[in-house]
Design a protein around this motif. Sequence first.
Motif, PDB file in Angstrom:
ATOM      1  N   LEU A   1     -36.643  34.678 -32.515  1.00 42.11           N
ATOM      2  CA  LEU A   1     -36.776  34.582 -33.972  1.00 42.11           C
ATOM      3  C   LEU A   1     -35.679  35.350 -34.689  1.00 42.11           C
ATOM      4  O   LEU A   1     -35.170  34.907 -35.718  1.00 42.11           O
ATOM      5  CB  LEU A   1     -38.147  35.084 -34.410  1.00 42.11           C
ATOM      6  N   LEU A   2     -35.319  36.500 -34.156  1.00 41.49           N
ATOM      7  CA  LEU A   2     -34.247  37.274 -34.791  1.00 41.49           C
ATOM      8  C   LEU A   2     -32.900  36.574 -34.658  1.00 41.49           C
ATOM      9  O   LEU A   2     -32.083  36.588 -35.586  1.00 41.49           O
ATOM     10  CB  LEU A   2     -34.168  38.676 -34.181  1.00 41.49           C
ATOM     11  N   ILE A   3     -32.665  35.943 -33.531  1.00 45.55           N
ATOM     12  CA  ILE A   3     -31.393  35.246 -33.317  1.00 45.55           C
ATOM     13  C   ILE A   3     -31.279  34.033 -34.236  1.00 45.55           C
ATOM     14  O   ILE A   3     -30.237  33.782 -34.839  1.00 45.55           O
ATOM     15  CB  ILE A   3     -31.246  34.832 -31.842  1.00 45.55           C
ATOM     16  N   TYR A   4     -32.373  33.270 -34.351  1.00 47.72           N
ATOM     17  CA  TYR A   4     -32.339  32.042 -35.140  1.00 47.72           C
ATOM     18  C   TYR A   4     -32.924  32.218 -36.536  1.00 47.72           C
ATOM     19  O   TYR A   4     -33.301  31.253 -37.182  1.00 47.72           O
ATOM     20  CB  TYR A   4     -33.071  30.928 -34.398  1.00 47.72           C
ATOM     21  N   ARG A   5     -32.991  33.435 -37.020  1.00 41.64           N
ATOM     22  CA  ARG A   5     -33.545  33.720 -38.340  1.00 41.64           C
ATOM     23  C   ARG A   5     -32.791  32.975 -39.435  1.00 41.64           C
ATOM     24  O   ARG A   5     -33.385  32.441 -40.363  1.00 41.64           O
ATOM     25  CB  ARG A   5     -33.512  35.220 -38.597  1.00 41.64           C
ATOM     26  N   SER A   6     -31.493  32.882 -39.327  1.00 41.63           N
ATOM     27  CA  SER A   6     -30.709  32.217 -40.365  1.00 41.63           C
ATOM     28  C   SER A   6     -31.013  30.718 -40.412  1.00 41.63           C
ATOM     29  O   SER A   6     -30.908  30.095 -41.465  1.00 41.63           O
ATOM     30  CB  SER A   6     -29.218  32.439 -40.131  1.00 41.63           C
ATOM     31  N   TYR A   7     -31.393  30.137 -39.294  1.00 40.54           N
ATOM     32  CA  TYR A   7     -31.713  28.712 -39.272  1.00 40.54           C
ATOM     33  C   TYR A   7     -32.980  28.432 -40.059  1.00 40.54           C
ATOM     34  O   TYR A   7     -33.105  27.403 -40.712  1.00 40.54           O
ATOM     35  CB  TYR A   7     -31.881  28.230 -37.828  1.00 40.54           C
ATOM     36  N   PHE A   8     -33.944  29.328 -40.011  1.00 41.10           N
ATOM     37  CA  PHE A   8     -35.217  29.103 -40.672  1.00 41.10           C
ATOM     38  C   PHE A   8     -35.220  29.527 -42.138  1.00 41.10           C
ATOM     39  O   PHE A   8     -36.150  29.242 -42.868  1.00 41.10           O
ATOM     40  CB  PHE A   8     -36.337  29.832 -39.928  1.00 41.10           C
ATOM     41  N   SER A   9     -34.189  30.198 -42.574  1.00 44.30           N
ATOM     42  CA  SER A   9     -34.117  30.586 -43.979  1.00 44.30           C
ATOM     43  C   SER A   9     -33.170  29.639 -44.708  1.00 44.30           C
ATOM     44  O   SER A   9     -32.286  29.034 -44.107  1.00 44.30           O
ATOM     45  CB  SER A   9     -33.635  32.025 -44.120  1.00 44.30           C
ATOM     46  N   ASN A  10     -33.354  29.513 -45.986  1.00 49.30           N
ATOM     47  CA  ASN A  10     -32.475  28.659 -46.789  1.00 49.30           C
ATOM     48  C   ASN A  10     -31.232  29.459 -47.153  1.00 49.30           C
ATOM     49  O   ASN A  10     -31.279  30.397 -47.921  1.00 49.30           O
ATOM     50  CB  ASN A  10     -33.193  28.200 -48.056  1.00 49.30           C
ATOM     51  N   ASN A  11     -30.124  29.058 -46.601  1.00 51.16           N
ATOM     52  CA  ASN A  11     -28.872  29.741 -46.895  1.00 51.16           C
ATOM     53  C   ASN A  11     -27.752  28.714 -46.990  1.00 51.16           C
ATOM     54  O   ASN A  11     -27.967  27.520 -46.902  1.00 51.16           O
ATOM     55  CB  ASN A  11     -28.563  30.824 -45.855  1.00 51.16           C
ATOM     56  N   THR A  12     -26.547  29.159 -47.138  1.00 48.70           N
ATOM     57  CA  THR A  12     -25.409  28.254 -47.332  1.00 48.70           C
ATOM     58  C   THR A  12     -24.672  27.943 -46.039  1.00 48.70           C
ATOM     59  O   THR A  12     -23.579  27.402 -46.081  1.00 48.70           O
ATOM     60  CB  THR A  12     -24.423  28.887 -48.329  1.00 48.70           C
ATOM     61  N   SER A  13     -25.259  28.238 -44.896  1.00 51.69           N
ATOM     62  CA  SER A  13     -24.551  28.009 -43.638  1.00 51.69           C
ATOM     63  C   SER A  13     -24.595  26.556 -43.199  1.00 51.69           C
ATOM     64  O   SER A  13     -23.974  26.190 -42.213  1.00 51.69           O
ATOM     65  CB  SER A  13     -25.123  28.895 -42.530  1.00 51.69           C
ATOM     66  N   GLY A  14     -25.327  25.721 -43.916  1.00 49.30           N
ATOM     67  CA  GLY A  14     -25.418  24.310 -43.529  1.00 49.30           C
ATOM     68  C   GLY A  14     -26.600  24.030 -42.628  1.00 49.30           C
ATOM     69  O   GLY A  14     -26.891  22.884 -42.332  1.00 49.30           O
ATOM     70  N   LEU A  15     -27.273  25.050 -42.188  1.00 51.87           N
ATOM     71  CA  LEU A  15     -28.454  24.876 -41.360  1.00 51.87           C
ATOM     72  C   LEU A  15     -29.686  25.018 -42.241  1.00 51.87           C
ATOM     73  O   LEU A  15     -29.871  26.025 -42.892  1.00 51.87           O
ATOM     74  CB  LEU A  15     -28.489  25.911 -40.244  1.00 51.87           C
ATOM     75  N   ASN A  16     -30.517  24.006 -42.235  1.00 48.53           N
ATOM     76  CA  ASN A  16     -31.712  24.050 -43.061  1.00 48.53           C
ATOM     77  C   ASN A  16     -32.823  23.329 -42.326  1.00 48.53           C
ATOM     78  O   ASN A  16     -32.762  22.108 -42.141  1.00 48.53           O
ATOM     79  CB  ASN A  16     -31.452  23.418 -44.422  1.00 48.53           C
ATOM     80  N   ALA A  17     -33.830  24.059 -41.917  1.00 54.51           N
ATOM     81  CA  ALA A  17     -34.918  23.486 -41.126  1.00 54.51           C
ATOM     82  C   ALA A  17     -35.677  22.430 -41.911  1.00 54.51           C
ATOM     83  O   ALA A  17     -36.094  21.417 -41.351  1.00 54.51           O
ATOM     84  CB  ALA A  17     -35.866  24.595 -40.669  1.00 54.51           C
ATOM     85  N   THR A  18     -35.844  22.617 -43.204  1.00 55.30           N
ATOM     86  CA  THR A  18     -36.596  21.660 -44.017  1.00 55.30           C
ATOM     87  C   THR A  18     -35.891  20.316 -44.065  1.00 55.30           C
ATOM     88  O   THR A  18     -36.522  19.258 -43.893  1.00 55.30           O
ATOM     89  CB  THR A  18     -36.776  22.210 -45.448  1.00 55.30           C
TER      90      THR A  18
ATOM     91  N   PHE B   1     -47.564  39.288 -20.984  1.00 53.19           N
ATOM     92  CA  PHE B   1     -47.684  38.925 -22.391  1.00 53.19           C
ATOM     93  C   PHE B   1     -46.733  39.750 -23.258  1.00 53.19           C
ATOM     94  O   PHE B   1     -46.173  39.236 -24.232  1.00 53.19           O
ATOM     95  CB  PHE B   1     -49.121  39.080 -22.876  1.00 53.19           C
ATOM     96  N   GLY B   2     -46.536  41.000 -22.906  1.00 48.31           N
ATOM     97  CA  GLY B   2     -45.573  41.826 -23.629  1.00 48.31           C
ATOM     98  C   GLY B   2     -44.160  41.268 -23.516  1.00 48.31           C
ATOM     99  O   GLY B   2     -43.416  41.236 -24.492  1.00 48.31           O
ATOM    100  N   GLY B   3     -43.794  40.816 -22.330  1.00 48.80           N
ATOM    101  CA  GLY B   3     -42.480  40.212 -22.130  1.00 48.80           C
ATOM    102  C   GLY B   3     -42.312  38.939 -22.933  1.00 48.80           C
ATOM    103  O   GLY B   3     -41.258  38.693 -23.525  1.00 48.80           O
ATOM    104  N   VAL B   4     -43.350  38.114 -22.973  1.00 55.93           N
ATOM    105  CA  VAL B   4     -43.293  36.870 -23.749  1.00 55.93           C
ATOM    106  C   VAL B   4     -43.127  37.186 -25.233  1.00 55.93           C
ATOM    107  O   VAL B   4     -42.348  36.534 -25.934  1.00 55.93           O
ATOM    108  CB  VAL B   4     -44.554  36.012 -23.494  1.00 55.93           C
ATOM    109  N   ILE B   5     -43.848  38.183 -25.721  1.00 57.64           N
ATOM    110  CA  ILE B   5     -43.746  38.554 -27.132  1.00 57.64           C
ATOM    111  C   ILE B   5     -42.339  39.067 -27.453  1.00 57.64           C
ATOM    112  O   ILE B   5     -41.762  38.719 -28.483  1.00 57.64           O
ATOM    113  CB  ILE B   5     -44.821  39.593 -27.497  1.00 57.64           C
ATOM    114  N   VAL B   6     -41.775  39.873 -26.567  1.00 57.62           N
ATOM    115  CA  VAL B   6     -40.421  40.394 -26.792  1.00 57.62           C
ATOM    116  C   VAL B   6     -39.408  39.257 -26.830  1.00 57.62           C
ATOM    117  O   VAL B   6     -38.525  39.216 -27.700  1.00 57.62           O
ATOM    118  CB  VAL B   6     -40.048  41.430 -25.708  1.00 57.62           C
ATOM    119  N   ILE B   7     -39.524  38.289 -25.930  1.00 62.50           N
ATOM    120  CA  ILE B   7     -38.605  37.147 -25.905  1.00 62.50           C
ATOM    121  C   ILE B   7     -38.759  36.311 -27.174  1.00 62.50           C
ATOM    122  O   ILE B   7     -37.771  35.862 -27.755  1.00 62.50           O
ATOM    123  CB  ILE B   7     -38.832  36.307 -24.635  1.00 62.50           C
ATOM    124  N   ALA B   8     -40.003  36.086 -27.615  1.00 58.94           N
ATOM    125  CA  ALA B   8     -40.234  35.314 -28.837  1.00 58.94           C
ATOM    126  C   ALA B   8     -39.636  36.015 -30.053  1.00 58.94           C
ATOM    127  O   ALA B   8     -39.004  35.372 -30.894  1.00 58.94           O
ATOM    128  CB  ALA B   8     -41.731  35.081 -29.030  1.00 58.94           C
TER     129      ALA B   8
END
Length: 70
Positions: free
Chosen positions: A39-56, A28-35
């Motif tokens: 999230l840190l890698i794809y953080r910009s995708y989930f936030s509203n920014n000017t990169s053209g990626l917008n989850a909404t 479970f510790g390994g799964v949490i670390v991977i998750a």
Amino acid sequence: MREKLKRNAEIISKDEYGQGAAEYILLFGGVIVIALAGLLIYRSYFSNNTSGLNATQDISSIRNNVSSIY
């Protein structure tokens, strides 16, 4: 008395009941670390920014496409 302590030490050293719990904790510790790494890698995708990626906008687009199929 000494034989009893020796026998108890042998029993404790052969006990493997806690091994399964430790393995689950590590799993479970390994799964949490991977998750968290994901999230840190794809953080910009989930936030509203000017990169053209917008989850909404992407979710809205997918919902529109799926509703037009059915």
